[in-house]
Structure formats: structure tokens, C-alpha cells
Design a protein around this motif. Sequence first.
Motif, PDB file in Angstrom:
ATOM      1  N   THR A 275     -92.234 101.523 -28.904  1.00 25.95           N
ATOM      2  CA  THR A 275     -91.178 100.618 -28.468  1.00 25.95           C
ATOM      3  C   THR A 275     -91.455 100.061 -27.083  1.00 25.95           C
ATOM      4  O   THR A 275     -91.052  98.946 -26.776  1.00 25.95           O
ATOM      5  CB  THR A 275     -89.810 101.328 -28.433  1.00 25.95           C
ATOM      6  OG1 THR A 275     -89.899 102.466 -27.599  1.00 25.95           O
ATOM      7  CG2 THR A 275     -89.380 101.721 -29.813  1.00 25.95           C
ATOM      8  N   LYS A 276     -92.134 100.841 -26.258  1.00 24.31           N
ATOM      9  CA  LYS A 276     -92.378 100.384 -24.893  1.00 24.31           C
ATOM     10  C   LYS A 276     -93.686 100.978 -24.391  1.00 24.31           C
ATOM     11  O   LYS A 276     -93.945 102.163 -24.571  1.00 24.31           O
ATOM     12  CB  LYS A 276     -91.219 100.836 -24.008  1.00 24.31           C
ATOM     13  CG  LYS A 276     -91.281 100.413 -22.583  1.00 24.31           C
ATOM     14  CD  LYS A 276     -89.991 100.838 -21.901  1.00 24.31           C
ATOM     15  CE  LYS A 276     -90.219 101.070 -20.444  1.00 24.31           C
ATOM     16  NZ  LYS A 276     -89.005 101.548 -19.783  1.00 24.31           N
TER      17      LYS A 276
ATOM     18  N   ALA B 282     -99.551 110.918 -27.754  1.00 21.94           N
ATOM     19  CA  ALA B 282     -98.089 110.795 -27.783  1.00 21.94           C
ATOM     20  C   ALA B 282     -97.546 111.060 -29.183  1.00 21.94           C
ATOM     21  O   ALA B 282     -96.508 111.719 -29.348  1.00 21.94           O
ATOM     22  CB  ALA B 282     -97.671 109.408 -27.310  1.00 21.94           C
TER      23      ALA B 282
ATOM     24  N   VAL C 226     -93.563 104.937 -25.012  1.00 22.37           N
ATOM     25  CA  VAL C 226     -92.316 105.403 -25.611  1.00 22.37           C
ATOM     26  C   VAL C 226     -92.388 105.130 -27.102  1.00 22.37           C
ATOM     27  O   VAL C 226     -92.650 104.010 -27.530  1.00 22.37           O
ATOM     28  CB  VAL C 226     -91.091 104.677 -24.986  1.00 22.37           C
ATOM     29  CG1 VAL C 226     -89.819 105.140 -25.628  1.00 22.37           C
ATOM     30  CG2 VAL C 226     -91.056 104.902 -23.489  1.00 22.37           C
TER      31      VAL C 226
ATOM     32  N   ASN D 117     -90.546 105.535 -31.045  1.00 22.62           N
ATOM     33  CA  ASN D 117     -89.300 105.639 -31.815  1.00 22.62           C
ATOM     34  C   ASN D 117     -89.622 105.851 -33.277  1.00 22.62           C
ATOM     35  O   ASN D 117     -90.742 105.607 -33.724  1.00 22.62           O
ATOM     36  CB  ASN D 117     -88.438 104.384 -31.657  1.00 22.62           C
ATOM     37  CG  ASN D 117     -87.331 104.579 -30.670  1.00 22.62           C
ATOM     38  OD1 ASN D 117     -87.001 105.713 -30.299  1.00 22.62           O
ATOM     39  ND2 ASN D 117     -86.752 103.495 -30.227  1.00 22.62           N
TER      40      ASN D 117
ATOM     41  N   GLU E  30     -95.795 100.866 -20.744  1.00 22.66           N
ATOM     42  CA  GLU E  30     -95.644 100.424 -19.370  1.00 22.66           C
ATOM     43  C   GLU E  30     -96.766 100.996 -18.514  1.00 22.66           C
ATOM     44  O   GLU E  30     -97.114 102.165 -18.639  1.00 22.66           O
ATOM     45  CB  GLU E  30     -94.298 100.919 -18.845  1.00 22.66           C
ATOM     46  CG  GLU E  30     -93.976 100.534 -17.436  1.00 22.66           C
ATOM     47  CD  GLU E  30     -92.618 101.054 -17.032  1.00 22.66           C
ATOM     48  OE1 GLU E  30     -92.541 101.706 -15.991  1.00 22.66           O
ATOM     49  OE2 GLU E  30     -91.649 100.829 -17.770  1.00 22.66           O
TER      50      GLU E  30
ATOM     51  N   THR F 120     -97.163 104.814 -19.429  1.00 22.53           N
ATOM     52  CA  THR F 120     -96.041 105.423 -20.130  1.00 22.53           C
ATOM     53  C   THR F 120     -95.925 104.792 -21.510  1.00 22.53           C
ATOM     54  O   THR F 120     -95.876 103.568 -21.634  1.00 22.53           O
ATOM     55  CB  THR F 120     -94.731 105.201 -19.356  1.00 22.53           C
ATOM     56  OG1 THR F 120     -94.898 105.674 -18.022  1.00 22.53           O
ATOM     57  CG2 THR F 120     -93.581 105.931 -20.019  1.00 22.53           C
TER      58      THR F 120
END
Length: 81
Positions: free
Chosen positions: A39-40, A21, A73, A75, A42, A71
Amino acid sequence: MILNLMPYRASYPILKLVYSAAANAAHYRDFDKASLFITKAEVSRSTIMKKFRPRARGRSYSIKKTMCHITIVLNIVKKSK
């Protein structure tokens, strides 16, 4: 990273996913890898793969192997002056 030190079987694939990522963010969005943070994260349930294992006397035993989608995420850390 702390994922290198964890004794769980799933920690290495998750570590590879985080590195992937970060590489995608650096390549496609021109972000700096050092300024990214998660940040996340999941995990959601996916399909179930069904198999049958042969047993004695012509019977079978069903094996249900569950899959998942992960997933991540990312930032950017905003630098304050």
C-alpha cells in the motif's frame, strides 16, 4: 515480480526487502503471502557518512555517502463474494 527485470542497481535490495516484509507478515501475523499487496513504499533520508580521501601534497578530499531508510507497508486483499 517486475523488480527482477528492472536494470537499476537498487532493484535487487528492494526486492529482498519486499520478500522480507511478506515473510514477517506471514510469520508474526499469520497472513497469507498470496493475499498481501503493497500500500505504501517510502524512502526517507538518513545519516551521511563522511570520509576523507588523501590527495596530493598532504591535502584531503571529503567523501559524503548518504544513507536512506526504506519503509514498506503491506495490506491484505479482501475477497469479495
